[in-house]
Each structure stands twice: as C-alpha cells, then as structure tokens.
Design an enzyme around this catalytic site. Structure first.
Site, PDB file in Angstrom:
ATOM      1  CG  ASP A 207      -9.437 -33.255  55.102  1.00 19.55           C
ATOM      2  OD1 ASP A 207      -9.469 -33.601  56.285  1.00 19.55           O
ATOM      3  OD2 ASP A 207      -8.749 -32.303  54.669  1.00 19.55           O
ATOM      4  CG  ASP A 293      -4.392 -30.072  59.950  1.00 18.27           C
ATOM      5  OD1 ASP A 293      -4.866 -31.227  59.982  1.00 18.27           O
ATOM      6  OD2 ASP A 293      -4.745 -29.210  59.120  1.00 18.27           O
TER       7      ASP A 293
END
Ligand code: GLA
Length: 622
Positions: A207, A293
């Site tokens: 990430d 997302d």
C-alpha cells in the site's frame, strides 16, 4: 527538470542501480529532486528487450480471497482460515482461486532491531515458543497444506492505511511512535526477507498511505502521534506528487522480493492509480491498482472500470491492471443484485483483471458461488494469451472485445452501464473477422450455444446487465496479426509524456482509438485499427521470431513539426519515414525472425507533450 540520465535510472532501477548500499542515498536525492521529471530522450533508443517486470509469477491474473472488503481490520485468524477452507470445500480453489491474503491490521509493532512483531491475539498460531515476535510459519503451513498460496500486506511508507483511515480500530499498531512504524520504508530488505524468506508467503500487497496521508498539517501528524512524511502522493494532483520517488520505492521493494521470494513471488502495487502508477506499474510489479478503493455501489464500480478498461496495452502475462478486488457479496452486488454481480464479474473477466473475492466465504449464498465460480467466465479471465479486451463505448452501451488464444477465438462483453434498456453491437471489423463469414457463439452465463451470426451481433440489455459471449470466427487474414489482437505482446516502453498528466478520460496509449478517446485520424481520414499514442514514444513488440513483415500507416493528428516513425528489428533500424500533421504515410519493414520489434516516434519541439500520432492499420505478417 531531471537530466535524461537520472530520469532513465529511476525508470530502470530493478536491481543494480538500487543496490542496498546506495539506496538510502538515492532516496534522499529523490526526495530532494524537483518534481515533474521529463522522460529522457534515451528512453526512445531501442533496447532489444521486453522491459516489463519480469518474473514467472502471475502469468494469468491472480485469483484468490482477501479479507479487507469483508472485515476491514476486524479480522482474525479463524475468519481467514475458515475462508481458506471454504475455498477448498466449495470448489473455488479448484477453479483457480488460490491466494489467501492477509490485509492491513496484522502488525503489532516494529521492534528496536527493525523486526516486526505479529499481533498474536489476532493470529494465535503465531505465538510459538522461541519466537518473541511471533511467526507466520504455522499459518502459511496451514494455507500451503490446503494446496493454496498465502499473501501478506505492508506499505511503502512508515505507516499503513488503517492507521489513518481506520483510526478508531482496536487493531492498530501499539507503542511508541517508532514502534508504530510498521510500514516498510527503510526496511525493504528486512521486511521482504521476513515475509518471503522466513514466513514463506507467496504474495505481498504493498500500500502507499505512508507516503500520502502523513503530510505536514494533517491531524495524525499535528496531534504528535505520527512522524511527518512530506507527501510523495497528493491524491489527484500529479504536479504536487513525486511519481519518480514512489516508483523508486516500489522498485526497491521489487528487487528485494525477487531476492527473497524468488521468481514466483507476486508483487501487488497498491497506489490507487496515483503518482502515475498505471503508467509505470508494468515495469515495477505484477499488478497495480488503477483507481481508489471499490465501494459497494454501482457508480464506484463504473469508476473503477473506467480507470482500467482503456489501458489494454499495459496488461499481459505477469503484469495486470488492477481495478481493485471484487465487491461481489456486498451492497449493489449481493445476492439480491445478481444482475449487477454478473455484470461486475463479466467486466473483470473481459479486462483480464485479478479476481480477488472479498466477502465472507464461510456463509456464501449458492447464487453468488455460481457467479464467481462460473468456469467459462473464469476461463476468459484466465486465458493464457493474456490479452486485455479492447473497449468501445456508445453512450451507456459498452462493448469489449478480447482476443483469446486459438485462431479466431474472441470473448465479447456487452455491458449496459445505465438504468434504461439499451442495445449494444459489435461488428466484424472490431472482431477481426473476414466479411461474409459466419461465427459461432456461446453465452457463457446461460451456457447455451446460440445460432451463428454474420457481419455484426446486436444484443439487448436490461438495466445494468452484461452479456458475455465466447465467439469463434474466421480471421480476416490467416497470415496476419493486427496489433489490436496482440496487446499482451506490446509494451509501452516510453509514452512520450514524462511526468505530465493527461485530462480525465485520456489514455497515454490506446488500441483502436486516439489518446483523447476519438478515432485514430489524420486530417479527414479515420482508421478502425491501430494504436493511438503520443510522440515521442517507443513500443516494444514481443514478436518471438514469428513474423516476416510489419506494415502500418503512420498518421499524425496534430502539431507543427514532422514526426519521424522508425521500426527496429532486434535493435536494428529497418524502416523509417517522416510524416507531417494531417498526413498519412506508409511503412513496410522486413522483420524476419526478429524477437523484439520496436516502434519509435520522434517529434522535435519543446511542447509539454508531443502530438497525437497513430500506427494505423499496424499488422505483422507471417
Ligand atoms: C487501502 C487499500 C485497501 C486496503 C486498505 C487497508 O485503502 O487500497 O485495499 O488494503 O488500505 O488499510
């Protein structure tokens, strides 16, 4: 502006340039370097290689399960083990869903010696005598024992996403500020050694919140809980971001992964499409997110489709666009919304996207298992040729044509984005079929063979409906392959844009359309086939010695200076021509036996970006 030389070294840092001894120094100088580096002219020089992230991993898009969409940080070992067992018990593992990934929330602390301590209240099996920090070996043994593979999560910065975005979670790192720095910044070697070398994971998702969310003035930093990190990523703002520094961090992790994980280790880049990651991801990892997302609603899914669907030229075996994990099982895609769930699955399959399930598999309605476990749909996603589909849009109707392995084999998704019925059409030119020939068709959702069609296929679609067909027809020319039909064998090595961003909806290099989404064109002439991109640019074609000739109509749409079009066969210049704006040239090159053919465009001038050009009608002849 960086010099051509340093710009280049940041783009090819895979191993030697980022040796451990110099990486700290290199990072320091990157952090200090001015933003907006321009692609060096060196990037246009033929290399005779196929310069994507090269390992043996992810030769087809990864499939598996990740707990994030189901549990966020409220996850524990029992839930993950239960889902892994469910994958086996319900037959999904057999169909290819093999990665069982742990997401954010597992790391308790970074110890003074730099090692990571596992939250063993969450992962009880990690508590093993003699391992003060715990060990994931019992967990990965369990997963491997089921015949599956295991994945873990970290961040390129010092801190992870949940530490910022799920700040109230009880499952966050604890201790001093330094102890809570569980991200891999400054620990690339050590963490990859632990993850792959010691704990035996097969996959890592990395990430990027650590370099995005802990900027001066943000609450976590101002409150004194987190160290400041000058952001390398300002979401949605390329000029304020530092794409080269983000790319360099992933490159450094990539070399550590190759070292400790070997050729089968998977690197999933999770920078949400920021910092130009969709333009360099193919050089640094096996999959890279193209968008924020996914949320559990239709519009979010459309946004994620649009982030990946025109990036056909960036995907291929070992490197995939990732429009995020599947939202099937949640919200607009749950068991009460099977039309939407099928549409979601159809689009991920036609885009050759990773298929990572994200709902609680221990309690799955059969209707959802039938969707995510549809063998014929999975076969399209996993087709070994690895070509992502080519998308055409007409209002709310979208048609995506994917070239499958085997002569004349195609998959087509017909997709209604909207809430009113539409019809969608694909024609024989888009399919690359000879006029007046019949094609056989199979509906892979209903598992029915339909009557053959000729010329075009039109289907009616209800609200939010997708239909997915496998089609077999007669290729236009059995001895030729249009570049439109082999995107998985084309690498955008230099897109001509440096670090400049494009307006929303543009794509740096596209199949069958110009970067702005309009037709491939010069003056009043348009072309149905070919590649649209900018000059100055370089494409690498993996031709593997199979072809004899390359032909194309080089076209220049705009600009004041002539563009030089050049063909190299295994680094040797074999043809070139100059074309001015509004004109169309012709190129015919002998590429007999070449392993790599490179298509270079060179435009003079000092514009921020070069002109839009096209390799129209480009094809390789056997
Ligand atoms: C980011 C990622 C998600 C998930 C969370 C974990 O938002 O994009 O997929 O990993 O972080 O905190």
């Amino acid at each position: 502006m960086n010099s051509a030389k340093s710009g280049r070294s940041m783009r090819n840092p895979a191993s030697k340039l980022f040796s451990r001894s110099i990486c700290t120094l290199a990072l320091l100088s990157l952090a200090a370097s001015p933003l907006g580096a321009k692609e060096g002219v060196d990037d246009l020089e033929p290399t005779g290689t196929y310069s994507v992230y090269q390992t043996d991993a992810a030769q087809t898009p990864p499939m598996g399960w990740n707990p994030w969409n189901a549990f966020r940080t409220d996850v524990d070992e029992a839930k993950i083990r239960g889902s892994a067992e469910a994958l086996v018990d319900n037959g999904l593992a057999q169909l290819g869903y093999r990665y069982v990934n742990i997401d954010d929330g597992w790391a308790l602390q970074r110890k003074a010696d730099g090692t990571l301590k596992i939250r063993d209240t969450m992962f009880p099996s990690a508590k093993v005598e003699g391992y003060p920090n715990g060990t994931f070996v019992p967990f990965t043994d369990f997963v491997h024992g089921l015949g599956l593979k295991a994945g873990l999560y970290t961040d390129i910065g010092r801190n992870t996403c949940a530490q910022y975005h799920d700040a109230k979670s009880p499952n966050l790192p604890v201790g001093t500020m330094a102890e809570r720095q569980v991200g891999s910044l400054g620990h690339a070697e050590q963490d990859m050694k632990a993850i792959f070398g010691t704990w035996n994971f097969d996959y890592v998702k990395i990430d990027a919140c650590g370099v995005a969310d802990y900027a001066p003035g943000t609450e976590p930093v101002e409150s004194g809980r987190f160290a400041v990190f000058p952001p390398y990523i300002v979401r949605g703002d390329i000029p304020k971001s530092n794409p080269d520094a983000v790319e360099a961090l992933y490159a450094q992790l990539g070399s550590a992964i190759k070292e400790w994980g070997g050729p089968d280790a998977v690197l999933s880049i999770c920078a949400w499409g920021e910092a130009l990651s969709p333009r360099w991801g193919h050089k640094q990892g096996n999959l890279w997110r193209t968008s924020p997302d996914i949320e559990f609603n239709w519009d979010s899914m459309l946004r994620n489709i649009d982030s990946a669907v025109y990036r056909t030229l960036y995907a291929g075996p070992g490197h995939w666009n990732d429009p995020d994990m599947l939202a099937i099982g949640h919200g607009d895609f749950d068991e009460n919304h099977l039309t939407e769930a099928r549409a979601h699955m159809s689009m991920w399959a036609i885009m050759a996207s990773p298929l990572l399930l994200g709902y609680d598999l221990r309690h799955s309605p059969q209707e959802l298992l039938d969707i995510v476990g549809n063998r014929e749909v999975i076969a399209i996603d996993q087709d070994p040729a690895g070509n992502q589909g080519v998308a055409y849009r007409d209002g709310e109707a979208m048609v995506v044509v994917r070239t499958l392995s085997g002569p004349g084999s195609r998959a087509v998704a017909f997709f209604n984005r909207g809430d009113e019925p539409v019809s969608a059409t694909v024609n024989w030119t888009q399919l690359g079929f000879a006029p007046d020939t019949d094609a056989s068709m199979r509906d892979v959702w209903s598992h029915e063979t339909l009557s053959p069609a000729s010329g075009a296929i039109t289907v009616k679609l209800g609200a939010r409906e997708a239909k997915l067909f496998r089609i077999k027809g007669t290729p236009l020319d059995p001895d030729a392959v249009w570049l439109d039909e082999m995107p998985a064998r084309i690498n955008v090595a230099a897109d001509g844009l440096g670090n400049h961003s494009l307006p929303d909806g543009w794509t740096p290099a596209r199949v069958a359309a110009a970067p702005d989404g309009g037709p491939l064109a010069a003056g009043k002439t348009t072309f149905d086939k070919g590649i649209g991109l900018f000059a100055s640019s370089r494409l690498e074609l993996r031709t593997d010695g199979e072809f004899g000739r390359f032909t194309a109509r080089p076209a220049v749409a705009e600009g004041a200076v002539p563009v030089q079009f050049q063909i190299y066969a295994d680094k040797k210049l074999v043809a070139e021509t100059k074309v001015v704006a509004g004109q169309i040239g012709a190129i015919d090159a002998d590429v007999t036996g070449a392993k790599i053919v490179e298509l270079v465009t060179r435009a003079g001038g000092t514009e921020q970006r070069g002109p839009m050009v096209a390799w129209a009608n480009a094809k390789l002849q056997r």
